[in-house]
Design a protein around this motif. Structure first.
Motif, PDB file in Angstrom:
ATOM      1  N   VAL A  24      70.744 -61.761 -24.710  1.00  0.00           N
ATOM      2  CA  VAL A  24      69.846 -62.898 -24.914  1.00  0.00           C
ATOM      3  C   VAL A  24      68.430 -62.551 -24.443  1.00  0.00           C
ATOM      4  CG1 VAL A  24      69.333 -65.254 -24.139  1.00  0.00           C
ATOM      5  CG2 VAL A  24      71.643 -64.657 -24.896  1.00  0.00           C
ATOM      6  N   HIS A  25      68.331 -61.850 -23.327  1.00  0.00           N
ATOM      7  CA  HIS A  25      66.995 -61.469 -22.841  1.00  0.00           C
ATOM      8  C   HIS A  25      66.293 -60.573 -23.863  1.00  0.00           C
ATOM      9  CE1 HIS A  25      63.726 -60.809 -20.105  1.00  0.00           C
ATOM     10  NE2 HIS A  25      63.857 -59.511 -20.277  1.00  0.00           N
ATOM     11  N   SER A  26      67.040 -59.676 -24.495  1.00  0.00           N
ATOM     12  CA  SER A  26      66.409 -58.769 -25.475  1.00  0.00           C
ATOM     13  C   SER A  26      65.966 -59.507 -26.732  1.00  0.00           C
ATOM     14  CB  SER A  26      67.338 -57.607 -25.825  1.00  0.00           C
ATOM     15  OG  SER A  26      68.440 -58.072 -26.568  1.00  0.00           O
ATOM     16  N   THR A  27      66.679 -60.567 -27.138  1.00  0.00           N
ATOM     17  CA  THR A  27      66.293 -61.297 -28.356  1.00  0.00           C
ATOM     18  C   THR A  27      65.318 -62.430 -28.090  1.00  0.00           C
ATOM     19  OG1 THR A  27      68.239 -62.746 -28.208  1.00  0.00           O
ATOM     20  CG2 THR A  27      68.435 -60.804 -29.617  1.00  0.00           C
ATOM     21  N   ASP A  28      65.412 -63.078 -26.921  1.00  0.00           N
ATOM     22  CA  ASP A  28      64.650 -64.307 -26.672  1.00  0.00           C
ATOM     23  C   ASP A  28      63.711 -64.266 -25.470  1.00  0.00           C
ATOM     24  OD1 ASP A  28      66.012 -65.722 -28.755  1.00  0.00           O
ATOM     25  OD2 ASP A  28      67.739 -65.893 -27.417  1.00  0.00           O
ATOM     26  N   GLY A  29      63.778 -63.202 -24.680  1.00  0.00           N
ATOM     27  CA  GLY A  29      62.949 -63.167 -23.482  1.00  0.00           C
ATOM     28  C   GLY A  29      63.370 -64.191 -22.452  1.00  0.00           C
TER      29      GLY A  29
END
Length: 168
Positions: A24-29
């Motif tokens: 999720v961090h890689s797609t949405d920050g």
């Protein structure tokens, strides 16, 4: 439709939840602070209760209820309601991997946390970054009410605007 299971977080879920968080961090920050130690972030000592969402045996989402720690949403609600801090908890750590977002996992995780708050007599509050429009729509659709705005501070003097909400 794939079968979605929402259930209480168990210690064995930590690696899968951490992997989902990194995704999720890689797609949405999300989270803006980053995820250098995803397992520690998920299992903070401040977690009161947590749930995971599972699709086909894989963890695709997570939500937690946390003890207050000076969050603006908590302060705003205390000022507006007269509630004491021990009557309030923070809905936090809600995330769903992109591939699972059409299955209402975020909604069902949020509802699990809201049910817990109601059963325990705890008022839930949260803040959400203004950049996270889909999350804001979800909370509003579930009856959460905006109680104010505040900057969310993170990193080395960085901040981003956030909207504070209270559960219905």
């Amino acid at each position: 439709m794939k079968s979605v299971i929402i259930r209480p977080f168990e210690n064995d879920d930590l690696p899968g939840a951490a992997a989902a968080l990194i995704d999720v961090h890689s797609t949405d920050g999300y989270p803006v602070e980053g995820v250098d130690q995803p397992e520690a972030w998920l299992r903070s000592a401040d977690v009161i209760a947590a749930w995971v969402g599972e699709v086909d045996g894989s963890i695709v989402g997570h939500v937690a209820i946390m003890r207050p720690h000076g969050e603006d949403a908590v302060s705003l609600w205390m000022q507006q309601s007269g509630d004491q801090e021990d009557q309030i908890a923070v809905l936090a750590r809600l995330f769903v991997v992109k591939a699972a977002r059409k299955h209402a996992v975020g909604e069902r995780l949020t509802q699990a946390a809201m049910s817990y708050g109601s059963e325990q007599g705890i008022r839930l509050v949260l803040d959400v970054m203004t950049k996270d429009a889909a999350a804001m729509r979800l909370y509003e659709r579930l009856g959460w009410r905006e109680i104010g705005r505040a900057p969310h501070h993170y990193g080395n003097g960085q901040s981003i605007d956030a909207v504070c909400y209270v559960a219905p």
